[in-house]
Design a protein around this motif. Structure first.
Motif, PDB file in Angstrom:
ATOM      1  N   ARG A   3      76.418  39.502  25.668  1.00  0.00           N
ATOM      2  CA  ARG A   3      77.276  40.793  25.773  1.00  0.00           C
ATOM      3  C   ARG A   3      77.754  41.211  24.240  1.00  0.00           C
ATOM      4  NH1 ARG A   3      77.820  39.947  31.678  1.00  0.00           N
ATOM      5  NH2 ARG A   3      76.346  41.723  32.573  1.00  0.00           N
ATOM      6  N   LEU A  24      81.413  49.716  26.790  1.00  0.00           N
ATOM      7  CA  LEU A  24      80.452  48.839  27.216  1.00  0.00           C
ATOM      8  C   LEU A  24      81.095  47.601  27.641  1.00  0.00           C
ATOM      9  CD1 LEU A  24      77.405  48.411  27.077  1.00  0.00           C
ATOM     10  CD2 LEU A  24      77.701  47.571  24.748  1.00  0.00           C
ATOM     11  N   GLY A  67      81.906  47.547  31.065  1.00  0.00           N
ATOM     12  CA  GLY A  67      80.714  48.094  31.994  1.00  0.00           C
ATOM     13  C   GLY A  67      80.765  49.356  32.420  1.00  0.00           C
ATOM     14  N   VAL A 127      79.211  52.411  31.897  1.00  0.00           N
ATOM     15  CA  VAL A 127      78.030  52.731  31.128  1.00  0.00           C
ATOM     16  C   VAL A 127      77.121  53.880  31.805  1.00  0.00           C
ATOM     17  CG1 VAL A 127      77.714  50.794  29.961  1.00  0.00           C
ATOM     18  CG2 VAL A 127      76.627  50.808  32.186  1.00  0.00           C
ATOM     19  N   THR A 133      70.696  49.681  31.875  1.00  0.00           N
ATOM     20  CA  THR A 133      71.219  48.600  32.852  1.00  0.00           C
ATOM     21  C   THR A 133      72.076  47.609  31.944  1.00  0.00           C
ATOM     22  OG1 THR A 133      70.944  46.838  34.350  1.00  0.00           O
ATOM     23  CG2 THR A 133      69.239  47.023  32.590  1.00  0.00           C
ATOM     24  N   TRP A 134      73.450  47.349  32.404  1.00  0.00           N
ATOM     25  CA  TRP A 134      74.325  46.567  31.908  1.00  0.00           C
ATOM     26  C   TRP A 134      73.922  45.165  32.228  1.00  0.00           C
ATOM     27  CZ3 TRP A 134      78.883  43.701  33.614  1.00  0.00           C
ATOM     28  CH2 TRP A 134      79.874  43.510  32.585  1.00  0.00           C
ATOM     29  N   ASN A 135      73.250  44.937  33.244  1.00  0.00           N
ATOM     30  CA  ASN A 135      73.021  43.545  33.964  1.00  0.00           C
ATOM     31  C   ASN A 135      71.707  42.971  33.488  1.00  0.00           C
ATOM     32  OD1 ASN A 135      75.236  43.670  35.823  1.00  0.00           O
ATOM     33  ND2 ASN A 135      73.911  45.229  37.042  1.00  0.00           N
ATOM     34  N   ASN A 147      74.339  58.478  31.436  1.00  0.00           N
ATOM     35  CA  ASN A 147      74.310  56.976  31.043  1.00  0.00           C
ATOM     36  C   ASN A 147      75.043  56.913  29.485  1.00  0.00           C
ATOM     37  OD1 ASN A 147      73.260  55.814  33.350  1.00  0.00           O
ATOM     38  ND2 ASN A 147      71.532  54.906  32.478  1.00  0.00           N
ATOM     39  N   ASN A 181      67.746  47.330  28.687  1.00  0.00           N
ATOM     40  CA  ASN A 181      69.023  46.434  28.573  1.00  0.00           C
ATOM     41  C   ASN A 181      70.037  46.908  27.586  1.00  0.00           C
ATOM     42  OD1 ASN A 181      71.019  44.452  28.994  1.00  0.00           O
ATOM     43  ND2 ASN A 181      69.485  43.396  30.404  1.00  0.00           N
ATOM     44  N   TYR A 182      71.173  46.971  27.779  1.00  0.00           N
ATOM     45  CA  TYR A 182      72.008  47.076  26.772  1.00  0.00           C
ATOM     46  C   TYR A 182      72.166  45.920  25.859  1.00  0.00           C
ATOM     47  CZ  TYR A 182      74.107  51.517  28.618  1.00  0.00           C
ATOM     48  OH  TYR A 182      74.171  52.708  29.238  1.00  0.00           O
TER      49      TYR A 182
END
Length: 262
Positions: A230, A65, A68, A70, A256-258, A24, A223-224
């Motif tokens: 964002r 990033l 998305g 990642v 996680t990007w979500n 990641n 989480n990012y």
């Protein structure tokens, strides 16, 4: 304390046996290259990491990033940032990163750089609680000319959580203006001092995002992003004198990007 540290190291070593690093993208931030002795611990750390980690430019990491992208790298991929602007960022961190052909973002307090001797001594005692000298303006200018990035950390390392609007704008805008005027480059990045959720409120975050395209926390998270925004990015803490096994432990955590973390 030695017992607590030994137990922590034992836990990390066991975890590293059971869990493998994930391919990641990771945002790591620190402050120091060494704790007491001016040694090459940061260089040793990067030499050890380089066998199983890729380093990436900070601005390239932001681009990935945003897209998305990642995960699914060949190796865990790390970008670096450093807060407060201590002199060892120039003497010990900058040369090592150049060796690996990668940059970093340094979040600085302009008044720590250009303040009087009395101001600097008080800053070390009251704000950062460590007796380390700041980078000079000449050091910052050289690093910027060599592709390293500089972001704002407020003028005076201010805790944003309890400030009125006038003081917030002063801390945030004048820091940005100083960097842009001095370096001749846009200042798009801001990391709030102390970095925790308790060190910024909704109003301060809103004003920060009015002034800067990207804001960074010092919150370790799966989480990012902070608060489902964002443009507000979480970072994992490390220091340049840490063991590689500690970094390996944190890059074994799934990111996680979500926002739907379960």
């Amino acid at each position: 304390m030695p017992i607590k540290r030994s137990l922590k190291n034992l836990y990390i070593n066991i975890s590293n046996i059971l869990n493998k690093p994930k391919n990641n993208l990771y945002f790591f931030y620190g402050h120091y290259a060494y704790l007491k002795d001016k040694t090459n611990e940061f260089e040793v750390l990067l030499e050890q990491l380089h066998s199983y980690v890729d380093f990436i430019n900070f601005d390239d990491a932001i681009k990935l990033l945003n897209e998305g992208k990642v995960s699914n790298f060949d190796k865990p991929t790390i970008c670096f940032s450093f807060d407060d602007g201590f002199k060892e960022c120039y003497t010990h961190i900058y040369p090592v990163l150049k060796k690996y052909n990668v940059n970093a973002c340094f979040f600085i307090n302009p008044n720590f750089t250009i303040g009087s001797e009395k101001y600097i001594e008080n800053f070390k005692k009251e704000k950062v609680h460590i007796n380390k000298e700041p980078m000079t303006a000449d050091m910052i200018f050289e690093m910027s000319n060599n592709g390293f990035l500089f972001g704002s950390h407020t003028l005076n390392h201010a805790n944003l959580s309890g400030l009125d609007d006038a003081t917030l704008y002063k801390e945030l805008k004048e820091s940005k203006e100083w960097l842009e005027n001095f370096l001749g480059l846009p200042c798009d990045y801001f990391a709030w001092p102390y970095g925790g959720i308790q060190h910024i409120n909704e109003n301060a975050l809103k004003i920060s995002l009015q002034i800067y395209p990207y804001v960074f926390s010092a919150i370790r998270s799966r989480n990012y992003f902070f608060k489902e925004n964002r443009n507000v990015i979480n970072r994992d803490h490390f220091e340049g004198f840490w063991r590689a096994s500690h970094i390996k432990y944190f890059i074994s955590q799934v990111k996680t990007w979500n926002f739907d973390i379960r």
